[in-house]
Design a protein around this motif. Sequence first.
Motif, PDB file in Angstrom:
ATOM      1  N   UNK A  43       0.118  12.706   9.605  1.00  0.00           N
ATOM      2  CA  UNK A  43       0.830  11.427  10.067  1.00  0.00           C
ATOM      3  C   UNK A  43       0.165  10.372   9.850  1.00  0.00           C
ATOM      4  N   UNK A  44      -0.144   9.875   8.556  1.00  0.00           N
ATOM      5  CA  UNK A  44      -0.612   8.740   8.533  1.00  0.00           C
ATOM      6  C   UNK A  44       0.113   7.894   7.986  1.00  0.00           C
ATOM      7  N   UNK A  45      -0.085   6.494   8.011  1.00  0.00           N
ATOM      8  CA  UNK A  45       0.492   5.052   7.440  1.00  0.00           C
ATOM      9  C   UNK A  45       0.047   4.376   6.699  1.00  0.00           C
ATOM     10  N   UNK A  46       0.148   3.599   5.572  1.00  0.00           N
ATOM     11  CA  UNK A  46      -0.661   3.112   4.569  1.00  0.00           C
ATOM     12  C   UNK A  46       0.736   1.894   4.254  1.00  0.00           C
ATOM     13  N   UNK A  47      -0.363   0.497   4.329  1.00  0.00           N
ATOM     14  CA  UNK A  47       0.260  -0.396   3.759  1.00  0.00           C
ATOM     15  C   UNK A  47      -0.464  -1.783   3.056  1.00  0.00           C
ATOM     16  N   UNK A  48      -0.465  -1.755   1.580  1.00  0.00           N
ATOM     17  CA  UNK A  48      -1.141  -2.687   1.259  1.00  0.00           C
ATOM     18  C   UNK A  48      -0.567  -3.834   1.036  1.00  0.00           C
ATOM     19  N   UNK A  49      -1.355  -5.386   1.762  1.00  0.00           N
ATOM     20  CA  UNK A  49      -0.311  -6.345   1.648  1.00  0.00           C
ATOM     21  C   UNK A  49      -1.575  -7.590   0.236  1.00  0.00           C
ATOM     22  N   UNK A  50      -0.133  -7.601  -0.830  1.00  0.00           N
ATOM     23  CA  UNK A  50      -0.079  -7.888  -2.247  1.00  0.00           C
ATOM     24  C   UNK A  50      -0.817  -9.826  -2.156  1.00  0.00           C
ATOM     25  N   UNK A 104      -2.545  10.054  14.717  1.00  0.00           N
ATOM     26  CA  UNK A 104      -1.897   9.090  13.089  1.00  0.00           C
ATOM     27  C   UNK A 104      -2.867   7.852  12.949  1.00  0.00           C
ATOM     28  N   UNK A 105      -2.617   7.692  12.017  1.00  0.00           N
ATOM     29  CA  UNK A 105      -3.312   6.875  11.685  1.00  0.00           C
ATOM     30  C   UNK A 105      -2.705   5.565  10.598  1.00  0.00           C
ATOM     31  N   UNK A 106      -3.295   4.200  11.277  1.00  0.00           N
ATOM     32  CA  UNK A 106      -2.824   3.115  10.088  1.00  0.00           C
ATOM     33  C   UNK A 106      -4.053   2.466   8.912  1.00  0.00           C
ATOM     34  N   UNK A 107      -3.641   2.421   8.270  1.00  0.00           N
ATOM     35  CA  UNK A 107      -4.562   2.314   6.781  1.00  0.00           C
ATOM     36  C   UNK A 107      -3.928   0.812   6.319  1.00  0.00           C
ATOM     37  N   UNK A 108      -4.470  -0.317   6.410  1.00  0.00           N
ATOM     38  CA  UNK A 108      -3.963  -1.288   5.638  1.00  0.00           C
ATOM     39  C   UNK A 108      -5.078  -2.164   4.744  1.00  0.00           C
ATOM     40  N   UNK A 109      -4.318  -2.595   3.603  1.00  0.00           N
ATOM     41  CA  UNK A 109      -6.117  -3.377   2.501  1.00  0.00           C
ATOM     42  C   UNK A 109      -4.912  -4.084   1.613  1.00  0.00           C
TER      43      UNK A 109
END
Length: 327
Positions: A282-289, A254-259
Amino acid sequence: MKKAAARHHSETVFTRAELSGARKLNAVLDLLPRYHTGRRWNAKAAQAAICTLQRLSPDRLFRRSRTIGRTIVVNGRRIGLRLILPDGVRRGLYIHFHGGAWVMGNARLDDGITQPIARECRMLVAGVDFHNAIDDRLDVAVGDCKAAAEWLVDHLATLEVERVILGGESSGAHLAAEALLHLRASGKAKPVVGFISMCGAFNLGGSESLRQSTGRSLLIDAPSALRNLERLTPSLSGREAQGPLFADLSGLPPALLIAGALDPIVDDSLSMFRRWQSQSNNADYVVFPEAPHGFNRLPTKLAARANGLVKMRMSQVLDGSTAAGGN
């Protein structure tokens, strides 16, 4: 309230206070000169300043008794490890690769990120001091990271851990991905239960967002970052010269990618998420404004939120792997 898209159809909600604080700091950052990663003289100057300040403030002055420096020798190369020991039973090992555009930085510079992980997640942290490619030898840096990850996995019993998470920031996320792919190719990826990326760089040819960005991007000069890639990639060959985005990503943990939405390389994380999700599911991606490159180091509530998300995910992954393994 304002929202930003995350994995699948779920959403991450950000508060007005988080966004307001980030905008205020961004207004200040906009007045500052940008760092040119493609220039080697400033990387040398920055690295010299970092090392001088660290020599003047050794660990013992801050009572960092839980931090140990170690040098391993693999294939004739000496690679430094900065080990941060948690209190009590070690729940796992976090192998961390620092950022710095591949040309500067070291493991100690990331103490503000890795020390809380060791303390709050009760993980042994191994920060890797790989070759900084100020000589444009990115192949040597990648080789160091592969060798260090393999050595650490081979010595899990000695380190008193069973599970491993790999991760890093910016260029460090690229190196973490290459180390993970190497472990899989070597048949040694079984203990790896997670991957963490913060503002990761995965397309060494330059993603669309990087190529469209100008020198007005916050903190780093985007055209110079592209020139940095053009200097570094000739030392690599085959798929590695393109980046982990173009690798086979099937069968990975599982991967968590934050940008950050204001990051010139935000497309790297989005593209990596899509490929990881399509091949391993199994990946999660969250982009922070309102978040520029490396925003998790800034004194904002958004940064605290991002770093907290990383620690929460690590604990969840360790809890899940423990339940699955029946340990």
